[in-house]
Design a protein around this motif. Structure first.
Motif, PDB file in Angstrom:
ATOM      1  N   GLY A 222      42.153  26.619  20.576  1.00 17.07           N
ATOM      2  CA  GLY A 222      41.408  27.833  20.880  1.00 17.07           C
ATOM      3  C   GLY A 222      41.255  28.150  22.355  1.00 17.07           C
ATOM      4  N   TRP A 223      42.088  27.588  23.211  1.00 14.13           N
ATOM      5  CA  TRP A 223      41.936  27.773  24.654  1.00 14.13           C
ATOM      6  C   TRP A 223      42.699  28.958  25.205  1.00 14.13           C
ATOM      7  CZ3 TRP A 223      46.393  27.634  27.553  1.00 14.13           C
ATOM      8  CH2 TRP A 223      47.504  27.022  26.972  1.00 14.13           C
ATOM      9  N   VAL A 224      43.712  29.451  24.483  1.00 17.92           N
ATOM     10  CA  VAL A 224      44.633  30.439  25.060  1.00 17.92           C
ATOM     11  C   VAL A 224      43.926  31.743  25.416  1.00 17.92           C
ATOM     12  CG1 VAL A 224      46.754  31.745  24.708  1.00 17.92           C
ATOM     13  CG2 VAL A 224      46.600  29.410  23.853  1.00 17.92           C
ATOM     14  N   ASN A 225      43.037  32.231  24.552  1.00 17.65           N
ATOM     15  CA  ASN A 225      42.335  33.485  24.858  1.00 17.65           C
ATOM     16  C   ASN A 225      41.455  33.348  26.099  1.00 17.65           C
ATOM     17  OD1 ASN A 225      43.395  35.051  22.766  1.00 17.65           O
ATOM     18  ND2 ASN A 225      41.865  34.329  21.314  1.00 17.65           N
ATOM     19  N   ASP A 226      40.781  32.193  26.237  1.00 17.41           N
ATOM     20  CA  ASP A 226      39.950  31.977  27.422  1.00 17.41           C
ATOM     21  C   ASP A 226      40.806  31.885  28.686  1.00 17.41           C
ATOM     22  OD1 ASP A 226      37.568  32.010  26.022  1.00 17.41           O
ATOM     23  OD2 ASP A 226      37.596  29.848  25.659  1.00 17.41           O
ATOM     24  N   TYR A 227      41.965  31.265  28.568  1.00 20.20           N
ATOM     25  CA  TYR A 227      42.895  31.202  29.699  1.00 20.20           C
ATOM     26  C   TYR A 227      43.351  32.605  30.092  1.00 20.20           C
ATOM     27  CZ  TYR A 227      47.397  30.384  32.063  1.00 20.20           C
ATOM     28  OH  TYR A 227      48.454  30.404  32.936  1.00 20.20           O
ATOM     29  N   ALA A 228      43.673  33.435  29.101  1.00 21.97           N
ATOM     30  CA  ALA A 228      44.092  34.808  29.382  1.00 21.97           C
ATOM     31  C   ALA A 228      42.976  35.593  30.068  1.00 21.97           C
ATOM     32  CB  ALA A 228      44.506  35.500  28.092  1.00 21.97           C
ATOM     33  N   ALA A 229      41.735  35.390  29.623  1.00 21.73           N
ATOM     34  CA  ALA A 229      40.596  36.080  30.246  1.00 21.73           C
ATOM     35  C   ALA A 229      40.416  35.622  31.693  1.00 21.73           C
ATOM     36  CB  ALA A 229      39.330  35.820  29.443  1.00 21.73           C
ATOM     37  N   TRP A 230      40.605  34.318  31.943  1.00 22.13           N
ATOM     38  CA  TRP A 230      40.523  33.794  33.307  1.00 22.13           C
ATOM     39  C   TRP A 230      41.603  34.424  34.178  1.00 22.13           C
ATOM     40  CZ3 TRP A 230      44.045  30.880  36.176  1.00 22.13           C
ATOM     41  CH2 TRP A 230      43.559  30.335  37.375  1.00 22.13           C
ATOM     42  N   LEU A 231      42.832  34.530  33.642  1.00 19.61           N
ATOM     43  CA  LEU A 231      43.907  35.163  34.397  1.00 19.61           C
ATOM     44  C   LEU A 231      43.537  36.584  34.792  1.00 19.61           C
ATOM     45  CD1 LEU A 231      47.141  34.075  32.477  1.00 19.61           C
ATOM     46  CD2 LEU A 231      46.565  33.509  34.841  1.00 19.61           C
ATOM     47  N   GLU A 232      42.999  37.323  33.846  1.00 19.55           N
ATOM     48  CA  GLU A 232      42.616  38.703  34.134  1.00 19.55           C
ATOM     49  C   GLU A 232      41.585  38.761  35.248  1.00 19.55           C
ATOM     50  OE1 GLU A 232      43.902  41.618  32.967  1.00 19.55           O
ATOM     51  OE2 GLU A 232      45.419  40.268  32.143  1.00 19.55           O
ATOM     52  N   SER A 233      40.617  37.849  35.227  1.00 18.35           N
ATOM     53  CA  SER A 233      39.585  37.849  36.270  1.00 18.35           C
ATOM     54  C   SER A 233      40.166  37.475  37.622  1.00 18.35           C
ATOM     55  CB  SER A 233      38.450  36.892  35.895  1.00 18.35           C
ATOM     56  OG  SER A 233      38.882  35.535  35.908  1.00 18.35           O
ATOM     57  N   VAL A 234      41.121  36.536  37.633  1.00 11.02           N
ATOM     58  CA  VAL A 234      41.759  36.127  38.881  1.00 11.02           C
ATOM     59  C   VAL A 234      42.604  37.263  39.447  1.00 11.02           C
ATOM     60  CG1 VAL A 234      43.564  34.650  39.856  1.00 11.02           C
ATOM     61  CG2 VAL A 234      41.747  33.650  38.473  1.00 11.02           C
ATOM     62  N   PHE A 235      43.430  37.852  38.611  1.00  8.76           N
ATOM     63  CA  PHE A 235      44.333  38.892  39.094  1.00  8.76           C
ATOM     64  C   PHE A 235      43.591  40.161  39.476  1.00  8.76           C
ATOM     65  CE2 PHE A 235      47.847  36.698  36.601  1.00  8.76           C
ATOM     66  CZ  PHE A 235      48.453  36.205  37.748  1.00  8.76           C
ATOM     67  N   ALA A 236      42.434  40.384  38.890  1.00 11.00           N
ATOM     68  CA  ALA A 236      41.660  41.578  39.247  1.00 11.00           C
ATOM     69  C   ALA A 236      41.198  41.526  40.695  1.00 11.00           C
ATOM     70  CB  ALA A 236      40.446  41.697  38.323  1.00 11.00           C
ATOM     71  N   ASN A 237      41.127  40.328  41.260  1.00 13.11           N
ATOM     72  CA  ASN A 237      40.661  40.155  42.633  1.00 13.11           C
ATOM     73  C   ASN A 237      41.790  39.856  43.617  1.00 13.11           C
ATOM     74  OD1 ASN A 237      37.856  40.443  41.965  1.00 13.11           O
ATOM     75  ND2 ASN A 237      37.899  38.357  41.142  1.00 13.11           N
ATOM     76  N   LYS A 238      43.033  40.007  43.163  1.00 15.99           N
ATOM     77  CA  LYS A 238      44.171  39.717  44.029  1.00 15.99           C
ATOM     78  C   LYS A 238      44.978  40.992  44.246  1.00 15.99           C
ATOM     79  CE  LYS A 238      46.379  35.792  43.796  1.00 15.99           C
ATOM     80  NZ  LYS A 238      45.824  35.045  44.942  1.00 15.99           N
ATOM     81  N   GLU A 239      45.330  41.240  45.510  1.00 15.40           N
ATOM     82  CA  GLU A 239      46.093  42.434  45.824  1.00 15.40           C
ATOM     83  C   GLU A 239      47.586  42.194  45.757  1.00 15.40           C
ATOM     84  OE1 GLU A 239      44.866  43.882  49.590  1.00 15.40           O
ATOM     85  OE2 GLU A 239      42.814  44.327  48.949  1.00 15.40           O
ATOM     86  N   GLU A 240      48.029  40.958  46.105  1.00 14.16           N
ATOM     87  CA  GLU A 240      49.462  40.718  46.159  1.00 14.16           C
ATOM     88  C   GLU A 240      50.015  40.433  44.774  1.00 14.16           C
ATOM     89  OE1 GLU A 240      47.750  36.535  46.783  1.00 14.16           O
ATOM     90  OE2 GLU A 240      47.214  38.619  47.189  1.00 14.16           O
TER      91      GLU A 240
END
Length: 241
Positions: A222-240
């Motif tokens: 059950g970790w994949v959805n949480d990993y995807a949510a973390w990715l979204e939060s990380v990429f939302a704060n990255k410009e490059e």
């Protein structure tokens, strides 16, 4: 299936005729893509950590590029060379598909490979620096860096031994990193320790610890959805990209 190399591969082992390739799992609406490195102790490539995970990521809106890299009898640095080439190719495909964000993740030995790529083989290093007989091509001009890393029952270091030296880890200018591991994994304490080291270095981190789970659970737990949510939060704060 898309072959990585259209010429003689750096560090080609004459006993190994395998040609590395990427398998894309495209999601039409995806804005995020991940290169997936399955494990297998460099003796094989675990399909359930590669194609199964790629297909699962695809169902939750992430385009995946599953890397089938060289294993024994080929030895390092063949594997990080393949990871570097895979990142260049994946970035080229992302630009063609309008995908804005690209990371890398690896399971067990695949995470070791992803980490070695991030530590020593990303950005401007190309096949020429790794092998004098290599001839650069157009793909070598495509950036090779990753904006996020996933260490799935894995760590930065070498097989069975995570590196806990912050000075060494700082040399890699590592991206935000997400750890997933179980409490019954034989490397559990090393995962715990390196997570703390990375976090204390000021690198953005996330993790999921699965109570009672061993090594090698793939996309279960059950970790994949949480990993995807973390990715979204990380990429939302990255410009490059």
């Amino acid at each position: 299936m898309i072959k990585l190399w259209n010429q003689t591969m750096p560090h080609r082992c004459v006993e190994d005729a395998f040609e590395p390739y990427l398998t894309p799992y495209d999601c039409d609406a995806a804005k995020t893509a991940i290169v997936v490195c399955p494990g297998g102790a460099y003796c094989g490539r675990a399909d359930y950590e590669g194609n199964d995970v790629g297909a699962w990521l695809n169902t939750i809106g992430i385009t995946a590029f599953v890397l089938e890299y060289r294993v024994a009898p080929s030895k390092a640095p063949a594997q990080p060379s393949d990871a570097q080439r895979a990142m260049r190719l994946a970035r080229k495909l992302c630009m063609e598909r309008g995908i804005e964000r690209l990371g890398i993740m690896g399971f067990s030995a695949g995470g070791i490979q992803a980490g070695e790529f991030l530590m020593h083989y990303d950005e401007d290093v190309n096949g020429t620096a790794l092998d004098e007989s290599y001839v650069p091509d157009a793909l070598d001009a495509v950036p090779a860096h990753a904006s996020a890393a996933g260490m799935i029952y894995s760590f930065y270091g070498r097989l069975s031994v995570g590196n806990m030296d912050p000075d060494w880890l700082a040399e890699g200018d590592l991206p935000p990193t997400f750890y997933v591991y179980g409490t019954e994994d034989p490397f559990y304490r090393q995962f715990q320790q390196q997570y703390d080291v990375i976090r204390n270095m000021g690198i953005s981190t996330g993790r999921i610890v699965l109570n009672g789970w061993p090594h090698g659970f793939g996309s279960d737990g059950g970790w994949v959805n949480d990993y995807a949510a973390w990715l979204e939060s990380v990429f939302a704060n990255k410009e490059e990209f």
